[in-house]
Design a protein around this motif. Structure first.
Motif, PDB file in Angstrom:
ATOM      1  N   PRO A  96     -76.470 -51.004  37.742  1.00 58.01           N
ATOM      2  CA  PRO A  96     -75.446 -52.028  38.005  1.00 58.01           C
ATOM      3  C   PRO A  96     -74.016 -51.449  38.043  1.00 58.01           C
ATOM      4  O   PRO A  96     -73.137 -52.021  38.675  1.00 58.01           O
ATOM      5  CB  PRO A  96     -75.607 -53.001  36.833  1.00 58.01           C
ATOM      6  N   ASP A  97     -73.803 -50.306  37.395  1.00 58.74           N
ATOM      7  CA  ASP A  97     -72.469 -49.696  37.346  1.00 58.74           C
ATOM      8  C   ASP A  97     -72.233 -48.661  38.437  1.00 58.74           C
ATOM      9  O   ASP A  97     -71.152 -48.083  38.526  1.00 58.74           O
ATOM     10  CB  ASP A  97     -72.249 -49.036  35.978  1.00 58.74           C
ATOM     11  N   GLY A  98     -73.239 -48.370  39.240  1.00 55.45           N
ATOM     12  CA  GLY A  98     -73.115 -47.349  40.274  1.00 55.45           C
ATOM     13  C   GLY A  98     -74.312 -46.423  40.251  1.00 55.45           C
ATOM     14  O   GLY A  98     -75.366 -46.766  39.713  1.00 55.45           O
ATOM     15  N   VAL A  99     -74.132 -45.234  40.791  1.00 52.23           N
ATOM     16  CA  VAL A  99     -75.223 -44.260  40.847  1.00 52.23           C
ATOM     17  C   VAL A  99     -75.090 -43.294  39.673  1.00 52.23           C
ATOM     18  O   VAL A  99     -74.079 -42.602  39.532  1.00 52.23           O
ATOM     19  CB  VAL A  99     -75.204 -43.479  42.172  1.00 52.23           C
ATOM     20  N   GLU A 100     -76.116 -43.286  38.823  1.00 50.14           N
ATOM     21  CA  GLU A 100     -76.140 -42.351  37.694  1.00 50.14           C
ATOM     22  C   GLU A 100     -76.768 -41.049  38.174  1.00 50.14           C
ATOM     23  O   GLU A 100     -77.848 -41.046  38.758  1.00 50.14           O
ATOM     24  CB  GLU A 100     -76.954 -42.925  36.543  1.00 50.14           C
ATOM     25  N   ILE A 101     -76.045 -39.956  37.944  1.00 52.04           N
ATOM     26  CA  ILE A 101     -76.573 -38.627  38.247  1.00 52.04           C
ATOM     27  C   ILE A 101     -76.836 -37.925  36.932  1.00 52.04           C
ATOM     28  O   ILE A 101     -75.935 -37.838  36.080  1.00 52.04           O
ATOM     29  CB  ILE A 101     -75.582 -37.799  39.088  1.00 52.04           C
ATOM     30  N   ILE A 102     -78.055 -37.444  36.760  1.00 53.33           N
ATOM     31  CA  ILE A 102     -78.419 -36.652  35.590  1.00 53.33           C
ATOM     32  C   ILE A 102     -78.843 -35.281  36.106  1.00 53.33           C
ATOM     33  O   ILE A 102     -79.742 -35.180  36.944  1.00 53.33           O
ATOM     34  CB  ILE A 102     -79.550 -37.304  34.780  1.00 53.33           C
ATOM     35  N   GLU A 103     -78.169 -34.250  35.620  1.00 54.53           N
ATOM     36  CA  GLU A 103     -78.425 -32.885  36.076  1.00 54.53           C
ATOM     37  C   GLU A 103     -78.820 -32.042  34.863  1.00 54.53           C
ATOM     38  O   GLU A 103     -78.095 -31.989  33.875  1.00 54.53           O
ATOM     39  CB  GLU A 103     -77.158 -32.337  36.728  1.00 54.53           C
ATOM     40  N   SER A 104     -79.975 -31.413  34.942  1.00 54.89           N
ATOM     41  CA  SER A 104     -80.463 -30.550  33.869  1.00 54.89           C
ATOM     42  C   SER A 104     -80.700 -29.153  34.429  1.00 54.89           C
ATOM     43  O   SER A 104     -81.200 -29.009  35.546  1.00 54.89           O
ATOM     44  CB  SER A 104     -81.767 -31.080  33.284  1.00 54.89           C
ATOM     45  N   PHE A 105     -80.319 -28.138  33.657  1.00 57.53           N
ATOM     46  CA  PHE A 105     -80.474 -26.769  34.138  1.00 57.53           C
ATOM     47  C   PHE A 105     -80.816 -25.837  32.994  1.00 57.53           C
ATOM     48  O   PHE A 105     -80.431 -26.060  31.841  1.00 57.53           O
ATOM     49  CB  PHE A 105     -79.204 -26.293  34.864  1.00 57.53           C
ATOM     50  N   ASP A 106     -81.566 -24.788  33.334  1.00 58.17           N
ATOM     51  CA  ASP A 106     -81.865 -23.742  32.370  1.00 58.17           C
ATOM     52  C   ASP A 106     -80.588 -22.945  32.121  1.00 58.17           C
ATOM     53  O   ASP A 106     -79.918 -22.547  33.078  1.00 58.17           O
ATOM     54  CB  ASP A 106     -82.930 -22.782  32.918  1.00 58.17           C
ATOM     55  N   PRO A 107     -80.248 -22.706  30.857  1.00 62.45           N
ATOM     56  CA  PRO A 107     -79.046 -21.909  30.582  1.00 62.45           C
ATOM     57  C   PRO A 107     -79.273 -20.436  30.888  1.00 62.45           C
ATOM     58  O   PRO A 107     -80.402 -19.953  30.881  1.00 62.45           O
ATOM     59  CB  PRO A 107     -78.825 -22.118  29.083  1.00 62.45           C
ATOM     60  N   GLU A 108     -78.186 -19.738  31.200  1.00 58.02           N
ATOM     61  CA  GLU A 108     -78.265 -18.281  31.322  1.00 58.02           C
ATOM     62  C   GLU A 108     -77.936 -17.702  29.947  1.00 58.02           C
ATOM     63  O   GLU A 108     -77.580 -18.440  29.038  1.00 58.02           O
ATOM     64  CB  GLU A 108     -77.359 -17.763  32.448  1.00 58.02           C
ATOM     65  N   THR A 109     -78.058 -16.408  29.795  1.00 58.47           N
ATOM     66  CA  THR A 109     -77.930 -15.813  28.458  1.00 58.47           C
ATOM     67  C   THR A 109     -76.601 -15.098  28.222  1.00 58.47           C
ATOM     68  O   THR A 109     -76.346 -14.628  27.122  1.00 58.47           O
ATOM     69  CB  THR A 109     -79.078 -14.805  28.223  1.00 58.47           C
ATOM     70  N   GLN A 110     -75.732 -15.024  29.239  1.00 60.43           N
ATOM     71  CA  GLN A 110     -74.491 -14.272  29.080  1.00 60.43           C
ATOM     72  C   GLN A 110     -73.362 -15.075  28.443  1.00 60.43           C
ATOM     73  O   GLN A 110     -72.478 -14.506  27.814  1.00 60.43           O
ATOM     74  CB  GLN A 110     -74.016 -13.742  30.433  1.00 60.43           C
ATOM     75  N   ASN A 111     -73.358 -16.390  28.640  1.00 58.58           N
ATOM     76  CA  ASN A 111     -72.275 -17.238  28.135  1.00 58.58           C
ATOM     77  C   ASN A 111     -72.823 -18.290  27.178  1.00 58.58           C
ATOM     78  O   ASN A 111     -73.969 -18.719  27.318  1.00 58.58           O
ATOM     79  CB  ASN A 111     -71.562 -17.930  29.307  1.00 58.58           C
ATOM     80  N   PRO A 112     -71.997 -18.732  26.213  1.00 57.74           N
ATOM     81  CA  PRO A 112     -72.451 -19.770  25.285  1.00 57.74           C
ATOM     82  C   PRO A 112     -72.853 -21.044  26.045  1.00 57.74           C
ATOM     83  O   PRO A 112     -72.241 -21.384  27.067  1.00 57.74           O
ATOM     84  CB  PRO A 112     -71.230 -20.034  24.403  1.00 57.74           C
ATOM     85  N   GLU A 114     -72.354 -24.110  25.350  1.00 64.91           N
ATOM     86  CA  GLU A 114     -71.284 -25.105  25.452  1.00 64.91           C
ATOM     87  C   GLU A 114     -70.344 -24.784  26.615  1.00 64.91           C
ATOM     88  O   GLU A 114     -69.872 -25.673  27.305  1.00 64.91           O
ATOM     89  CB  GLU A 114     -70.521 -25.227  24.136  1.00 64.91           C
ATOM     90  N   MET A 115     -70.090 -23.507  26.853  1.00 62.72           N
ATOM     91  CA  MET A 115     -69.254 -23.109  27.987  1.00 62.72           C
ATOM     92  C   MET A 115     -69.956 -23.452  29.312  1.00 62.72           C
ATOM     93  O   MET A 115     -69.319 -23.943  30.246  1.00 62.72           O
ATOM     94  CB  MET A 115     -68.958 -21.607  27.927  1.00 62.72           C
ATOM     95  N   GLN A 116     -71.261 -23.216  29.364  1.00 62.99           N
ATOM     96  CA  GLN A 116     -72.022 -23.545  30.571  1.00 62.99           C
ATOM     97  C   GLN A 116     -72.016 -25.053  30.811  1.00 62.99           C
ATOM     98  O   GLN A 116     -71.795 -25.515  31.932  1.00 62.99           O
ATOM     99  CB  GLN A 116     -73.460 -23.042  30.446  1.00 62.99           C
TER     100      GLN A 116
END
Length: 134
Positions: A96-112, A114-116
């Motif tokens: 009802p509020d619009g289009v919800e986008i949910i994006e999930s990704f595997d983290p890489e190992t070089q950066n924290p 939270e930064m990703q």
């Protein structure tokens, strides 16, 4: 997996087009105002490949973000593998509020993680702003 999300006040057809067409991708696919996307190519089908260039505006750094689609369901979902093998899953859901986008990704190992998360969320926030203002 790291998950980010947003809700965009626009019709699903517009959200899908702005997410998938190269002429739109270059307008939002960067994490901060001092970066930009110089070009994008997108073969939106299972087995199709995409490339989006991201570059610092001062030309100090650039890279190609690229991968191959493993799932494409128009106006509903996209899944792909990035060049380094990590998986990304994106869902588009009308609410009802619009289009919800949910994006999930595997983290890489070089950066924290939270930064990703912050970087990917900044790109998603750019997308929301671009769609809602155009």
């Amino acid at each position: 997996m790291i998950t980010i999300k947003t809700t965009i006040n626009a019709p699903i057809e517009k959200v899908w087009q702005f997410w998938t067409l190269p002429e739109h991708i270059t307008k939002w696919s960067f994490a901060s105002p001092d970066w930009h996307s110089q070009y994008a190519e997108n073969d939106l089908r299972v087995g199709g490949k995409f490339t989006t260039n991201m570059a610092a505006k001062d030309s100090s750094m650039s890279f190609d973000f690229e991968g191959e689609y493993t799932l494409v369901q128009q106006n509903e979902a996209i899944q792909y593998r990035i060049g380094d093998g990590r998986k990304v899953e994106i869902t588009f859901k009308e609410t009802p509020d619009g289009v919800e986008i949910i994006e999930s990704f595997d983290p890489e190992t070089q950066n924290p993680e939270e930064m990703q998360r912050a970087g990917w969320q900044a790109i998603l926030d750019n997308f929301k702003k671009y769609v809602e203002n155009n």
